[in-house]
Design an enzyme around this catalytic site. Structure first.
Site, PDB file in Angstrom:
ATOM      1  N   PRO A  29       0.796  -1.225   0.000  1.00 58.14           N
ATOM      2  CA  PRO A  29       0.000   0.000   0.000  1.00 58.14           C
ATOM      3  C   PRO A  29       0.834   1.283   0.000  1.00 58.14           C
ATOM      4  O   PRO A  29       1.663   1.502   0.876  1.00 58.14           O
ATOM      5  CB  PRO A  29      -0.825  -0.111   1.287  1.00 58.14           C
ATOM      6  CG  PRO A  29      -0.741  -1.532   1.702  1.00 58.14           C
ATOM      7  CD  PRO A  29       0.584  -2.020   1.205  1.00 58.14           C
ATOM      8  N   ARG A 283      16.185  -2.039  -1.792  1.00 55.43           N
ATOM      9  CA  ARG A 283      14.938  -2.165  -2.544  1.00 55.43           C
ATOM     10  C   ARG A 283      15.296  -2.326  -4.024  1.00 55.43           C
ATOM     11  O   ARG A 283      16.233  -1.694  -4.509  1.00 55.43           O
ATOM     12  CB  ARG A 283      14.062  -0.912  -2.397  1.00 55.43           C
ATOM     13  CG  ARG A 283      13.848  -0.449  -0.973  1.00 55.43           C
ATOM     14  CD  ARG A 283      13.046  -1.424  -0.145  1.00 55.43           C
ATOM     15  NE  ARG A 283      11.694  -1.609  -0.615  1.00 55.43           N
ATOM     16  CZ  ARG A 283      10.669  -0.825  -0.290  1.00 55.43           C
ATOM     17  NH1 ARG A 283      10.848   0.215   0.488  1.00 55.43           N
ATOM     18  NH2 ARG A 283       9.458  -1.087  -0.732  1.00 55.43           N
TER      19      ARG A 283
END
Ligand SMILES: [Zn+2]
Length: 299
Positions: A29, A283
């Site tokens: 989200p 990431r």
């Protein structure tokens, strides 16, 4: 607004393989998803009175015990739901707010009377009419709390303005970028500067803007900053319009988006070339090396 195509945007997290071994993809989200959550809570919970608040998993609570939050919320009415970046604030008519952050795969679910709370419900509000709102979070990364106001929480958490706030204009972005040698992607994801953009939408925005994710922020020209800001708004607003954060767990994005191509071996939706990946702060960034050319740092 371009029509939304039926392309799933499920991110790389795969959980709950289930009896049939089918992997379910759940999006991480970010602002568009949380805006979808806000719309759901606003549409379903506004005006309802809380009969019970339960935290089956006290570990999800931020700075409050299950007993205290239950006592504080009983009898309160839901006034509205607001978003700031990746945070959802459920405002009560007497002023306090329930704060929710959804971590990597949390989401709210509204349930009719008699329906059981879904698996992985970490927190739930039961209303006097029997309906309930479940805060579902399989990975348990996320937080629920109670704050005097959204503004107080935002200030205490040190969050920057919401990415779609009018305050995030060209001058704001130029100032933030101009004094930073950090990669533009890291800057976009820094919640203390702009709240709401994470790994996935940072990649999408930079792809759509034609900017390599490792470009030093201060190497961008004024024109590029202006273009980046327009792209940022367009990408986030398109994702919201396409139903990010909906119960299906996947947004429906236009064909030119990179987001559905976040898998190794996929092709760039613009030039057809291979999508590349690079690691930044642990990431993985997805980008097209042809459409997003690398450049050297400027002094
Ligand atoms: Zn390309």
């Amino acid at each position: 607004m371009k029509a939304c195509d039926r392309a799933e945007t499920g991110a790389l997290i795969q959980v709950n393989a289930g009896a049939g071994g089918r992997k379910i993809e759940i999006p991480m989200p970010e602002l568009p998803d949380v805006e979808g959550f806000r719309q759901l809570v606003e549409a379903t919970c506004r005006g309802k009175t809380i009969a019970r608040a339960e935290a089956p998993d006290p570990g999800i609570l931020e700075g409050i015990t299950p007993v205290t939050i239950a006592r504080r919320l009983k009898g309160e009415r839901i006034a509205t739901a607001a978003r700031h970046g990746k945070h959802l604030f459920v405002t009560l008519t007497r002023g306090a707010v329930i704060t929710m952050h959804f971590g990597t795969n949390g989401s709210p679910r509204f349930l009719e009377p008699g329906a059981a709370d879904p698996p992985y419900t970490r927190f739930a509000l039961g209303f006097t009419g029997g309906e309930h709102l479940a805060y579902v979070n399989p990975r348990r990364i996320g937080r629920v709390g109670l704050a005097p106001s959204a503004d107080a929480y935002i200030a205490a958490a040190g969050l920057g303005p919401d990415a779609l706030a009018p305050q995030v204009g060209a001058a704001f972005l130029a100032q933030a970028a101009g004094r930073s040698k950090r990669a533009i992607k890291a800057l976009l994801m820094d919640q203390a500067i702009i709240a709401g953009i994470g790994n996935i939408y940072a990649d999408e925005i930079l792809f759509q803007a034609g900017i390599h994710p490792e470009t030093p922020a201060n190497a961008l020209s004024t024109g590029e900053i202006g273009g980046l800001l327009r792209t940022l708004r367009r990408v986030l607003e398109t994702a919201i319009a396409c139903g990010a954060g909906s119960e299906e767990g996947a947004a429906l994005l236009p064909k030119g988006f990179l987001l559905p191509e976040r898998h190794r071996g996929r092709r760039c939706p613009r030039c057809g070339g291979p999508i590349a990946t690079t690691k930044q702060s642990a990431r993985t960034s997805y980008f097209c090396p042809r459409c997003q050319k690398a450049r050297l740092p400027s002094d």
